[in-house]
Design an enzyme around this catalytic site. Sequence first.
Site, PDB file in Angstrom:
ATOM      1  CB  SER A   1      -0.935  -0.011   1.215  1.00  0.00           C
ATOM      2  OG  SER A   1      -1.941   0.958   1.063  1.00  0.00           O
ATOM      3  CG  ASN A   2      -0.295   4.618  -1.339  1.00  0.00           C
ATOM      4  OD1 ASN A   2      -0.973   5.422  -0.727  1.00  0.00           O
ATOM      5  ND2 ASN A   2      -0.776   3.935  -2.375  1.00  0.00           N
ATOM      6  N   PRO A   3       1.216   5.634   1.881  1.00  0.00           N
ATOM      7  CG  PRO A   3       3.057   6.945   2.422  1.00  0.00           C
ATOM      8  CD  PRO A   3       2.438   6.194   1.304  1.00  0.00           C
TER       9      PRO A   3
ATOM     10  CB  ALA B   1      -2.152   7.105  -3.460  1.00  0.00           C
TER      11      ALA B   1
END
Length: 408
Positions: A212-214, A279
């Site tokens: 995943s991403n922040p 995102a």
Amino acid sequence: MTADGLKGRAILLCVSGSIAAYKACEVARLLVKAGARVRVAMTRSAVRFVSPLTFQALTGAAVSSDLFHSQQELTAGHIAQADAADLIVVAPATAHLLGAARLGLADDVVLAALLAARGPVLFAPAMNERMWAHAAVQENVRVLRERGARFVGPNAGEMAEAGHVGMGRLAEPEEILAAVRAALGPRDLTGKKVVITAGPTREHLDPVRFLSNPSSGKMGFAIAEAACDRGAEVVLISGPVALTDPPHARVVRVVTAEEMLAVTRREAAGAHVLVMAAAVADQRAEKRATHKVSKKPGAETVSLVRTEDILLTLAAEWERTPSRPIVVGFAAETERVIERAKEKLSRKRMDLIVANDVSRNDAGFGTEENAATILDQGGGAEEISRVKKRVLADRVLDRVVLLIAKRA
Ligand code: PMT
């Protein structure tokens, strides 16, 4: 929206009994300075912190603090005040006030005005951090939001009680002013369906691990709130985030890029605008393990494949349809930000792209603020220095409104 947006607007500023009541004086001053017509109502406990005379001097109007004031109530003053207001602002809103407003109690001028109100209401809570965190207060806030009330703050910081730090400080007067402007902003997206994606996607390797991403979802949620405020019918498609649903948007929660593509395809068909602030993870595991994968000795490898690009896929599909929505994308870049964003703008056939430099730690992922450049198909570039995500959201929507007008 400029300061002129408040010119001549009627604001009923309701003050309840908190040590933060003194900050409401500054709120009143800023509103008056912005051209609003401000009336003030105070609870019995508020007058123990600040004198009604102070507000009278700041606003040039009589202050109501007594539900049994024979002169004011000759004309049912509390109902008239609520009726006359374009917006009711409760600052500070104490835990007691929020609870009583939720229950529909009406034993003082402020509560009576809130119960009689048919227009928008904005609460700016202020209380000790433990009180704010209490389940009862949180439930009251949730219910009031569900009924359409707006909230600004509280903020984190030092409390009035020595040694107490946490969430509960009244939002700064300038923030309250910005929230007032947002609540009274233009309804220039009325009748338009706006689909917004937000947050990250999660691509599971096994039931307990994922790529995943922040992304926190704050940017996409701010756009959804702004679009709702401007009268749009909003569908917010969100990956896994810890944010509360905007009260007037229809929220669809998804986890993976594949799910986000499917829901976006369905919702964007017939929509006027698609804003892709999400995102979306670019890779996923080639095979997702059904059970938790055990550790093995030595090097471990995982085989990744690309997720489908939502914007590219939909742009290709829309080539075969007579109409497509106005498409706004975001670009999260760490180098050659503008150059890369321009390339994405043209390759993914967007109308606008918002280029973020996510190498900064004061903007981009997870922050309350963002700094960006809005690029358009005509080669135009509008640079926006660091502002609250909500402010950026409105700047993006200002551009969308212009594009809609051009298409018409
Ligand atoms: O959520 P926050 O914490 O508030 O942070 C905000 C943000 C930094 C996530 C946001 O402002 C942002 O920049 N979002 C886009 C991030 C991104 O995925 O950028 P990208 O350059 O990889 O993608 C370009 C565009 O294509 C984006 O609109 C993206 O949604 C879209 N995309 C990307 C991958 C994919 N598989 N399908 C897509 O449609």
